[in-house]
Design an enzyme around this catalytic site. Structure first.
Site: not given
Length: 470
Positions: A151-152, A278, A298, A324, A368, A402
């Site tokens: 990611d980073r 996000e 959650g 979610d 996903r 996403y």
């Protein structure tokens, strides 16, 4: 004929030829002048239509052969006058979602120069919509795409390109060095927010029209991060939310008010039992609504709503149609966090209409995959799982990722309301598809319409693995 007569005759003939040649040259000049006058008149007429000619030139190598492509398009000129986006309209009434764009970047990238990206999002000015994305400093089907599941990194950058186009070095604009980002347009210029640096000391760099105007240092030293979708501009002020702190427990959440790239106000949310990451935000009647990701506990989505003075309200979407991923089966909802399968999550969005809500979510409860839009007419306030409309946009068998909201202002559409839209990231490669050495994605987008729509699947569609993976 004596010699003198011969000389006179030859001279007369030469003079006649010279006169004829002169007459022809004069006629040629007159013809050119008339032709030029006609062309000039035609160009002046075109100018009245306010058109401009734009030439795109692209040079690349294909199978070791140098190819130069020149494409000249005549397009109608737009009024580029700056204006302040009011942001005070209500959301347009809608019955469903119409396909707006699909970039097919992974399919195109198997043979062309396309960036390895993730976290794409869309934002619109009063003139255009652009796709923003975080590159990995690498191209698909190239050795530097190896390991881009991370990611980073210092190689990541926020860039943008025209909506619907595959992001490449030839059509993309650099915005900011960043592994977390947001962007929005106030009607006069683009605000970009790019976060980069080490996990324990990252800095957000704010730019307005490409010029650095402000920086924000990580205040908790625990991965400062922001929306990965558009910020919101209302009456010349733009608003964004940042998170700093644990991804699996209480963290710190701040709202920033920004004018022409300068922070004019900020507050920290008092939300000890909520988790905001996000956030997908949009303007509605002069206020800002954000629907976010709870990565702590959650499986329903938290929301925060605030006005231009940053007076805010917080809560969770009450519906038993959970938004979610991962999440339990639909059932009894709650206006507080639903703890069942509440850990982890994925960026997402919803649109509130009074007591009702359009919920965007993956079709799978645990991975996903797939994507659907659900209209729950009482879901903002009631906890049952009854809904009226479900529209499929990505099949259960296809990868998604996403998703987030963006709007089209009346200044762009000519409508008297704010058009709601959304985008979906279609992730390919690692960690799920282990035949590849890379992770990237394409994107699709939809906008709300008050007319007929269709259920279908618009998947990424790339055939893997690529040559570099073998």
């Amino acid at each position: 004929m004596n010699p003198n007569q011969k000389i006179i005759t030859i001279g007369s003939i030469c003079m006649a030829i010279g006169i004829i040649s002169l007459i022809l040259q004069i006629g040629n000049i007159i013809s050119i002048w008339v032709s030029h006058s006609i062309q000039t008149g035609s160009q002046n007429h075109t100018g009245i239509c306010n058109q401009r000619i734009i030439t795109y030139e692209n040079s690349t190598w294909v199978n070791q052969t140098y190819v130069n492509i020149s494409n000249t398009n005549v397009v109608a000129g737009k009024d580029t006058t700056s204006m302040t986006l009011a942001g005070n309209s209500s959301l347009c009434p809608i019955r469903g979602w119409a396909i707006y764009s699909k970039d097919n970047s992974i399919r195109i990238g198997s043979k062309g120069d396309v960036f390895v990206i993730r976290e794409p999002f869309i934002s619109c000015s009063h003139l255009e919509c652009r796709t923003f994305f975080l590159t990995q400093g690498a191209l698909l089907n190239d050795k530097h795409s190896n390991g881009t599941v991370k990611d980073r990194s210092p190689y990541r950058a926020l860039m943008s390109c025209p909506i619907g186009e595959a992001p490449s070095p030839y059509n993309s604009r650099f915005e900011s060095v960043a592994w977390s980002a947001s962007a929005c347009h106030d009607g006069m210029g683009w605000l970009t927010i790019g976060i980069s640096g080490p996990d324990d000391g990252a800095v957000a760099v704010l730019k307005y029209n490409g010029i650095i105007t402000e920086t924000i240092k990580s205040w908790r030293k625990q991965i400062l991060r922001t929306q990965e979708s558009e910020c919101v501009c209302v009456n010349g002020s733009c608003f964004t939310i940042m998170t700093d702190g644990p991804s699996d427990g209480p963290a710190s959440y701040r709202i920033f008010k920004i004018e022409k790239g300068k922070i004019t106000k900020s507050i920290e949310l008092d939300a000890p039992n909520s988790h905001y990451e996000e956030c997908s935000c949009y303007p509605d009647t002069g206020t800002v609504m954000c629907v976010c990701r709870d990565n702590w506990h959650g499986s329903n989505r938290p929301w925060v709503s605030f006005n231009q003075n940053l007076d805010y309200q917080i809560g969770y979407i009450c519906s038993g149609v959970f938004g979610d991923n991962p999440r339990p089966k639909d059932g009894k909802g709650s206006c507080d966090p639903v703890n069942v399968d509440g850990a982890d999550g994925v960026k997402g969005f919803s649109y509130r209409y009074g007591n009702g809500v359009w919920i965007g979510r993956t079709k799978s409860n645990s991975s996903r995959k797939g994507f659907e839009m659900i209209w729950d007419p009482n879901g903002w306030t009631d906890t049952d799982s009854n809904f009226l409309v479900k529209q499929d946009v990505v099949a259960m068998t296809d990868w998604s990722g996403y998703s987030g909201s963006f709007v089209q202002h009346p200044e762009l559409t000519g409508l008297d309301c704010m058009r709601p839209c959304f985008w979906v990231e279609l992730i390919r490669g690692r960690p799920r598809e282990k035949t590849t050495i890379w992770t990237s994605g394409s994107s699709i987008s939809f906008c709300g319409v008050n007319s007929d729509t269709v259920n279908w699947s618009w998947p990424d569609g790339a055939e893997l693995p690529f040559t570099i993976d073998k």
